[in-house]
Design a protein around this motif. Sequence first.
Motif, short mmCIF file in Angstrom:
data_model
loop_
_atom_site.label_atom_id
_atom_site.label_comp_id
_atom_site.label_asym_id
_atom_site.label_seq_id
_atom_site.Cartn_x
_atom_site.Cartn_y
_atom_site.Cartn_z
N ARG A 30 0.83 -1.22 0.00
CA ARG A 30 0.00 0.00 0.00
C ARG A 30 0.86 1.26 0.00
O ARG A 30 0.49 2.28 -0.57
CB ARG A 30 -1.06 -0.04 1.11
CG ARG A 30 -0.56 0.05 2.53
CD ARG A 30 -1.67 -0.41 3.50
NE ARG A 30 -1.30 -0.17 4.89
CZ ARG A 30 -1.70 -0.94 5.90
NH1 ARG A 30 -2.45 -1.98 5.70
NH2 ARG A 30 -1.34 -0.64 7.13
N LYS A 31 2.02 1.17 0.64
CA LYS A 31 2.95 2.32 0.59
C LYS A 31 3.44 2.54 -0.84
O LYS A 31 3.57 3.66 -1.30
CB LYS A 31 4.14 2.08 1.53
CG LYS A 31 3.80 2.32 2.99
CD LYS A 31 4.96 1.90 3.86
CE LYS A 31 4.72 2.22 5.33
NZ LYS A 31 4.93 3.63 5.65
N MET A 34 0.83 4.28 -2.92
CA MET A 34 0.77 5.72 -2.64
C MET A 34 1.93 6.44 -3.32
O MET A 34 1.79 7.57 -3.77
CB MET A 34 0.83 5.98 -1.13
CG MET A 34 -0.52 5.93 -0.45
SD MET A 34 -1.58 7.33 -0.91
CE MET A 34 -3.16 6.53 -0.95
N LYS A 35 3.08 5.78 -3.41
CA LYS A 35 4.23 6.38 -4.10
C LYS A 35 3.94 6.54 -5.60
O LYS A 35 4.38 7.52 -6.20
CB LYS A 35 5.49 5.55 -3.87
CG LYS A 35 6.06 5.81 -2.49
CD LYS A 35 7.32 4.99 -2.24
CE LYS A 35 7.69 5.07 -0.76
NZ LYS A 35 8.43 3.90 -0.31
N VAL A 37 1.02 7.11 -6.79
CA VAL A 37 0.11 8.26 -6.84
C VAL A 37 0.93 9.56 -6.79
O VAL A 37 0.71 10.48 -7.60
CB VAL A 37 -0.90 8.20 -5.65
CG1 VAL A 37 -1.66 9.50 -5.50
CG2 VAL A 37 -1.86 7.04 -5.83
N TYR A 73 -6.02 -0.45 -3.77
CA TYR A 73 -5.59 0.08 -2.48
C TYR A 73 -6.45 -0.42 -1.32
O TYR A 73 -5.92 -0.86 -0.30
CB TYR A 73 -5.62 1.61 -2.54
CG TYR A 73 -4.87 2.27 -1.42
CD1 TYR A 73 -3.49 2.13 -1.30
CD2 TYR A 73 -5.53 3.03 -0.45
CE1 TYR A 73 -2.79 2.72 -0.27
CE2 TYR A 73 -4.84 3.63 0.59
CZ TYR A 73 -3.48 3.47 0.67
OH TYR A 73 -2.78 4.06 1.69
N THR A 87 3.59 1.44 9.68
CA THR A 87 2.37 1.97 9.06
C THR A 87 1.92 3.30 9.66
O THR A 87 2.13 3.56 10.85
CB THR A 87 1.20 0.95 9.13
OG1 THR A 87 0.16 1.42 8.29
CG2 THR A 87 0.68 0.78 10.54
N GLU A 88 1.34 4.10 8.81
CA GLU A 88 0.73 5.36 9.25
C GLU A 88 -0.80 5.28 9.14
O GLU A 88 -1.48 6.28 9.23
CB GLU A 88 1.25 6.51 8.40
CG GLU A 88 2.73 6.79 8.62
CD GLU A 88 3.26 7.91 7.73
OE1 GLU A 88 4.34 8.42 8.05
OE2 GLU A 88 2.61 8.28 6.74
N CYS A 137 -6.76 13.85 -1.45
CA CYS A 137 -5.64 13.33 -0.65
C CYS A 137 -5.87 13.72 0.81
O CYS A 137 -5.89 12.87 1.69
CB CYS A 137 -4.29 13.92 -1.08
SG CYS A 137 -4.00 13.99 -2.85
N CYS A 140 -8.85 12.14 2.69
CA CYS A 140 -8.66 10.81 3.29
C CYS A 140 -7.61 10.85 4.40
O CYS A 140 -7.80 10.28 5.46
CB CYS A 140 -8.26 9.81 2.22
SG CYS A 140 -8.22 8.11 2.87
N HIS A 141 -6.51 11.53 4.15
CA HIS A 141 -5.42 11.53 5.15
C HIS A 141 -5.88 12.10 6.49
O HIS A 141 -5.52 11.59 7.54
CB HIS A 141 -4.23 12.35 4.64
CG HIS A 141 -3.49 11.66 3.53
ND1 HIS A 141 -2.51 12.29 2.80
CD2 HIS A 141 -3.57 10.41 3.03
CE1 HIS A 141 -2.03 11.46 1.89
NE2 HIS A 141 -2.66 10.30 2.01
N ARG A 145 -5.25 8.71 8.22
CA ARG A 145 -3.80 8.50 8.25
C ARG A 145 -3.24 9.25 9.45
O ARG A 145 -3.62 10.39 9.70
CB ARG A 145 -3.16 9.05 6.97
CG ARG A 145 -1.65 8.91 6.93
CD ARG A 145 -1.11 9.58 5.67
NE ARG A 145 0.34 9.57 5.61
CZ ARG A 145 1.04 10.39 4.85
NH1 ARG A 145 0.45 11.29 4.09
NH2 ARG A 145 2.35 10.33 4.85
#
Length: 150
Positions: A30-31, A34-35, A37, A73, A87-88, A137, A140-141, A145
């Motif tokens: 999943r990281k 995101m990279k 993205v 994702y 994880t974050e 972004c 959601c974060h 996150r």
Amino acid sequence: MKRLYKSVIAASVFSVLAAATASAGPVEDRKELMKTVVKSLKLSIKMVKGEMPYDAAAAAAAMQTIHEVPDKYIKLFPEGSDKHPETEASPRIWQDMKGFVEKAEDMKIASAKTRDAASQGLDAFKAALFGELVKTCKGCHEAYRIKKEK
Ligand code: HEC
């Protein structure tokens, strides 16, 4: 008997091989997504800022890349993967998977709109990028996150 023993060995060798060739795990995956993205977003921002010539096809392709992320994702958050040391991801994801999936859907919709705006020229692309996509972004974060101090 001997035959059974052999097949047990074969099976365990196979599972070791399978584990070695599979990816490291859902958190790493999943990281990585995101990279992908971020990479597409950065390319788009460079074009919008004039640091790179505007290329409608490249802009649309970058948005298509982002558009394909959410479906993959949301499958990378198995139960317990909030405990991974790197994880974050916020525990809220598992308390409210429906809300999380909706945020992912927002990015999917916004990236499609921005992709379709690309062919209408730089101004239209820029408006959709900042007016639609970039907001998703943060959307959601903020909720799902936890940014760790590095
Ligand atoms: C559906 C929710 C969601 C959306 C939409 C979203 N993110 Fe994320 N993002 C997360 C979560 C959750 C994490 C933490 C995942 C983890 O560490 O396990 C994260 C992590 C990241 C990271 C850190 C990656 C790493 O290497 O640890 C970056 C950078 C990032 N997001 C950028 C973006 C950008 C840019 C956008 C918008 C274009 C975006 N995200 C959209 C949920 C989202």
